[in-house]
Design an enzyme around this catalytic site. Sequence first.
Site: not given
Length: 183
Positions: A128-132
């Site tokens: 995943f990308h580090y953002r949520h």
Amino acid sequence: MNKLANQHLIWIDLEMTGLDPNQDRIIEIATIVTDKDLNILAKGPVLAVHQPNTLLSKMNEWCIKTHTANGLIERVKQSKLTERAAELQTLDFLKQWVMKGSSPICGNSVAQDKRFLYQYMPDLADYFHYRHLDVSTLKELARRWKPEILQQFSKKNSHLALDDIRESIEELKFYREHFIKLA
């Protein structure tokens, strides 16, 4: 995979034996991929993860009651899948739809899921990308800023991973229409 795949969103949900990743374990994982407009493109594998009876017997009363009623405990007992096998099947699916690092983890209370992924499925966590993209953030804001709209959306709360993902997507669509002004 085309350039638009960089905008696809990975929705994930885990069911666990409890909330503490230091002592509890993953018992179910499901994924869905949507486009940026929340249209479902693909449903990933829905996997019950085997855990020993010694671990299942330590679940709290809520988990035992909920996961017995929805049939998950029986599926977990019958499953032969390890967490690693479930992780690899999920990654194989995601690689067909979304480039590594391009999608935030999407769902409700995804920080909790991410804690378990880091502990037990680290390769998936790193995909995943580090953002949520956490739908529960909008729910908390609506509760404070526009509580009257919360009665217009209800969830079944089956606490099965695939059902929970579908409800999270529908919930975000609801907030997009009734809470967020896009114009």
